[in-house]
Motif scaffolding. Sequence first.
Motif, PDB file in Angstrom:
ATOM      1  N   LYS A 144       0.010   4.482  -0.897  1.00 49.97           N
ATOM      2  CA  LYS A 144      -0.694   5.774  -0.887  1.00 49.97           C
ATOM      3  C   LYS A 144       0.143   6.839  -0.198  1.00 49.97           C
ATOM      4  O   LYS A 144       0.783   6.556   0.817  1.00 49.97           O
ATOM      5  CB  LYS A 144      -2.051   5.628  -0.185  1.00 49.97           C
ATOM      6  CG  LYS A 144      -1.967   5.224   1.270  1.00 49.97           C
ATOM      7  CD  LYS A 144      -3.343   4.829   1.811  1.00 49.97           C
ATOM      8  CE  LYS A 144      -3.268   4.586   3.307  1.00 49.97           C
ATOM      9  NZ  LYS A 144      -4.442   3.876   3.833  1.00 49.97           N
TER      10      LYS A 144
ATOM     11  N   ARG B 226       3.000   7.240   7.429  1.00 50.77           N
ATOM     12  CA  ARG B 226       2.533   8.341   6.578  1.00 50.77           C
ATOM     13  C   ARG B 226       2.357   9.571   7.444  1.00 50.77           C
ATOM     14  O   ARG B 226       1.924   9.476   8.584  1.00 50.77           O
ATOM     15  CB  ARG B 226       1.204   7.965   5.917  1.00 50.77           C
ATOM     16  CG  ARG B 226       1.331   6.910   4.847  1.00 50.77           C
ATOM     17  CD  ARG B 226      -0.035   6.513   4.299  1.00 50.77           C
ATOM     18  NE  ARG B 226      -0.901   5.935   5.321  1.00 50.77           N
ATOM     19  CZ  ARG B 226      -0.891   4.655   5.670  1.00 50.77           C
ATOM     20  NH1 ARG B 226      -0.083   3.795   5.076  1.00 50.77           N
ATOM     21  NH2 ARG B 226      -1.706   4.198   6.614  1.00 50.77           N
TER      22      ARG B 226
ATOM     23  N   ARG C  11      -2.970  -6.136   2.961  1.00 54.96           N
ATOM     24  CA  ARG C  11      -2.716  -4.798   2.399  1.00 54.96           C
ATOM     25  C   ARG C  11      -1.823  -4.046   3.384  1.00 54.96           C
ATOM     26  O   ARG C  11      -2.290  -3.532   4.386  1.00 54.96           O
ATOM     27  CB  ARG C  11      -4.047  -4.055   2.214  1.00 54.96           C
ATOM     28  CG  ARG C  11      -5.132  -4.851   1.471  1.00 54.96           C
ATOM     29  CD  ARG C  11      -6.439  -4.072   1.415  1.00 54.96           C
ATOM     30  NE  ARG C  11      -6.862  -3.618   2.724  1.00 54.96           N
ATOM     31  CZ  ARG C  11      -7.657  -4.281   3.556  1.00 54.96           C
ATOM     32  NH1 ARG C  11      -8.151  -5.453   3.210  1.00 54.96           N
ATOM     33  NH2 ARG C  11      -7.963  -3.782   4.735  1.00 54.96           N
ATOM     34  N   VAL C  12      -0.524  -4.023   3.075  1.00 57.34           N
ATOM     35  CA  VAL C  12       0.434  -3.515   4.051  1.00 57.34           C
ATOM     36  C   VAL C  12       1.110  -2.253   3.525  1.00 57.34           C
ATOM     37  O   VAL C  12       1.708  -2.253   2.442  1.00 57.34           O
ATOM     38  CB  VAL C  12       1.495  -4.587   4.375  1.00 57.34           C
ATOM     39  CG1 VAL C  12       2.509  -4.039   5.374  1.00 57.34           C
ATOM     40  CG2 VAL C  12       0.830  -5.840   4.931  1.00 57.34           C
ATOM     41  N   GLY C  13       0.999  -1.172   4.287  1.00 59.79           N
ATOM     42  CA  GLY C  13       1.586   0.095   3.876  1.00 59.79           C
ATOM     43  C   GLY C  13       2.752   0.506   4.740  1.00 59.79           C
ATOM     44  O   GLY C  13       3.919   0.375   4.364  1.00 59.79           O
ATOM     45  N   SER C  14       2.457   1.025   5.934  1.00 59.51           N
ATOM     46  CA  SER C  14       3.510   1.636   6.745  1.00 59.51           C
ATOM     47  C   SER C  14       4.630   0.678   7.127  1.00 59.51           C
ATOM     48  O   SER C  14       5.776   1.120   7.285  1.00 59.51           O
ATOM     49  CB  SER C  14       2.898   2.301   7.980  1.00 59.51           C
ATOM     50  OG  SER C  14       1.914   1.501   8.554  1.00 59.51           O
TER      51      SER C  14
ATOM     52  N   MET D 116     -12.233  -4.419   6.804  1.00 62.86           N
ATOM     53  CA  MET D 116     -11.289  -3.743   7.697  1.00 62.86           C
ATOM     54  C   MET D 116     -11.776  -3.886   9.129  1.00 62.86           C
ATOM     55  O   MET D 116     -12.940  -3.589   9.418  1.00 62.86           O
ATOM     56  CB  MET D 116     -11.233  -2.249   7.369  1.00 62.86           C
ATOM     57  CG  MET D 116     -10.434  -1.945   6.119  1.00 62.86           C
ATOM     58  SD  MET D 116     -10.647  -0.210   5.683  1.00 62.86           S
ATOM     59  CE  MET D 116      -9.369   0.509   6.722  1.00 62.86           C
TER      60      MET D 116
ATOM     61  N   ASN E  76      -5.415   4.362  -2.565  1.00 64.42           N
ATOM     62  CA  ASN E  76      -6.800   4.643  -2.187  1.00 64.42           C
ATOM     63  C   ASN E  76      -7.367   5.911  -2.815  1.00 64.42           C
ATOM     64  O   ASN E  76      -8.463   6.317  -2.473  1.00 64.42           O
ATOM     65  CB  ASN E  76      -6.954   4.677  -0.659  1.00 64.42           C
ATOM     66  CG  ASN E  76      -6.272   5.881  -0.041  1.00 64.42           C
ATOM     67  OD1 ASN E  76      -5.417   6.492  -0.675  1.00 64.42           O
ATOM     68  ND2 ASN E  76      -6.635   6.229   1.187  1.00 64.42           N
TER      69      ASN E  76
ATOM     70  N   VAL F 164       0.848  -1.199   0.000  1.00 62.58           N
ATOM     71  CA  VAL F 164       0.000   0.000   0.000  1.00 62.58           C
ATOM     72  C   VAL F 164       0.888   1.255   0.000  1.00 62.58           C
ATOM     73  O   VAL F 164       1.540   1.586   0.981  1.00 62.58           O
ATOM     74  CB  VAL F 164      -0.962   0.000   1.204  1.00 62.58           C
ATOM     75  CG1 VAL F 164      -1.758   1.309   1.248  1.00 62.58           C
ATOM     76  CG2 VAL F 164      -1.912  -1.187   1.118  1.00 62.58           C
TER      77      VAL F 164
ATOM     78  N   MET G 264      -3.714  -5.434   7.765  1.00 62.25           N
ATOM     79  CA  MET G 264      -2.869  -4.284   7.432  1.00 62.25           C
ATOM     80  C   MET G 264      -1.599  -4.393   8.284  1.00 62.25           C
ATOM     81  O   MET G 264      -1.385  -5.396   8.949  1.00 62.25           O
ATOM     82  CB  MET G 264      -3.625  -2.979   7.698  1.00 62.25           C
ATOM     83  CG  MET G 264      -5.070  -3.081   7.293  1.00 62.25           C
ATOM     84  SD  MET G 264      -6.130  -1.615   7.210  1.00 62.25           S
ATOM     85  CE  MET G 264      -5.338  -0.361   8.134  1.00 62.25           C
ATOM     86  N   SER G 265      -0.787  -3.335   8.298  1.00 63.41           N
ATOM     87  CA  SER G 265       0.484  -3.429   9.022  1.00 63.41           C
ATOM     88  C   SER G 265       0.322  -3.925  10.457  1.00 63.41           C
ATOM     89  O   SER G 265       1.069  -4.777  10.923  1.00 63.41           O
ATOM     90  CB  SER G 265       1.177  -2.066   9.052  1.00 63.41           C
ATOM     91  OG  SER G 265       1.587  -1.723   7.757  1.00 63.41           O
TER      92      SER G 265
ATOM     93  N   MET H 105     -13.592  -8.301   1.038  1.00 63.23           N
ATOM     94  CA  MET H 105     -12.614  -7.456   1.721  1.00 63.23           C
ATOM     95  C   MET H 105     -13.253  -6.870   2.975  1.00 63.23           C
ATOM     96  O   MET H 105     -14.461  -6.636   3.015  1.00 63.23           O
ATOM     97  CB  MET H 105     -12.187  -6.334   0.768  1.00 63.23           C
ATOM     98  CG  MET H 105     -11.167  -5.372   1.311  1.00 63.23           C
ATOM     99  SD  MET H 105     -11.859  -3.970   2.240  1.00 63.23           S
ATOM    100  CE  MET H 105     -10.748  -2.677   1.738  1.00 63.23           C
TER     101      MET H 105
ATOM    102  N   ILE I 199      -7.923   0.285  -3.197  1.00 63.80           N
ATOM    103  CA  ILE I 199      -8.349  -0.256  -1.894  1.00 63.80           C
ATOM    104  C   ILE I 199      -9.248   0.705  -1.122  1.00 63.80           C
ATOM    105  O   ILE I 199      -9.787   0.345  -0.084  1.00 63.80           O
ATOM    106  CB  ILE I 199      -7.128  -0.628  -1.019  1.00 63.80           C
ATOM    107  CG1 ILE I 199      -6.275   0.616  -0.717  1.00 63.80           C
ATOM    108  CG2 ILE I 199      -6.277  -1.699  -1.706  1.00 63.80           C
ATOM    109  CD1 ILE I 199      -5.213   0.372   0.343  1.00 63.80           C
TER     110      ILE I 199
HETATM  111  C1  LIG Z   1      -3.962   2.654   4.239  1.00 67.36           C
HETATM  112  C2  LIG Z   1      -4.676   1.355   4.084  1.00 67.36           C
HETATM  113  C3  LIG Z   1      -4.031   0.123   4.354  1.00 67.36           C
HETATM  114  C4  LIG Z   1      -2.599   0.021   4.838  1.00 67.36           C
HETATM  115  O1  LIG Z   1      -2.457   0.514   6.132  1.00 67.36           O
HETATM  116  P1  LIG Z   1      -1.093   0.350   6.958  1.00 67.36           P
HETATM  117  O2  LIG Z   1      -1.541   0.411   8.364  1.00 67.36           O
HETATM  118  O3  LIG Z   1      -0.209   1.481   6.569  1.00 67.36           O
HETATM  119  O4  LIG Z   1      -0.515  -0.971   6.603  1.00 67.36           O
HETATM  120  C5  LIG Z   1      -4.744  -1.041   4.140  1.00 67.36           C
HETATM  121  N1  LIG Z   1      -6.023  -1.027   3.713  1.00 67.36           N
HETATM  122  C6  LIG Z   1      -6.678   0.124   3.454  1.00 67.36           C
HETATM  123  C7  LIG Z   1      -8.086   0.052   2.974  1.00 67.36           C
HETATM  124  C8  LIG Z   1      -6.034   1.347   3.636  1.00 67.36           C
HETATM  125  O5  LIG Z   1      -6.701   2.476   3.376  1.00 67.36           O
END
Ligand SMILES: *Cc1c(COP(=O)(O)O)cnc(C)c1O
Length: 220
Positions: A24, A219, A210-213, A152, A45, A22, A194-195, A150, A66
Amino acid sequence: MIKENLEQIRDHLPENVTLVAVSKTKPIELLQEAYDFGQRIFGENRVYELVEKSAKLPKDIEWHMIGHLQSKKVKSIGPFIHTIHSVDSFKLLKEINKQAAKHERSIRCLLQFHIAEEETKYGYDLAEIRDMLNSSEFQDLQHVEITGVMGMATFTSDQRQIREEFRRLKTIFDSVKAEFFSETPDFKEISMGMSGDYEIAISEGSTMVRVGSSIFGARS
Ligand SMILES: *Cc1c(COP(=O)(O)O)cnc(C)c1O
């Protein structure tokens, strides 16, 4: 940094689990760095970021949407988007189908379910999904492929609650699969984790995290 982060996450992923990086808010250079370490699936996103980044980065990247998507914005990602994780209304699904048809392609879609306790998170409940999937209008959509679900979890430090919510999504997946997609091998994805919670998600049956940070850093 990104290389080490990616390696560490990959070490924790079972083979059947796909990593969506991820990216973004992150600049192109960081995505390129992840690409150079073999990452090919990126999640964003916002539509404008998807359009801009996809134009500048290599063409073999699989772009995943996402975040919440407004119908009127589908048009600009129609030519290239690989998977949309955030399908939360029939209206949106029909628009995705229309835009995919224009480009003679098919777009993969995940049905987003509302599993968190927060009111703010988008998504279907089971009754709405049944209505949609049972309708003849749905049967007519030739340019979308429903590949899974999907969700959250609630933003909380309560691990037990997170686990329960992921478990609920797995149960939803199983019942939608049994009722509507038992003959559809491609309906197989459970996008959750996620993270902060992807390890719990994997132990509850996630097939896509879905891994971002944890890859790109926090961010701002
Ligand atoms: C930002 C986001 C993520 C990733 O989040 P992190 O905590 O940075 O891993 C995953 N899914 C969705 C829908 C997001 O908006």
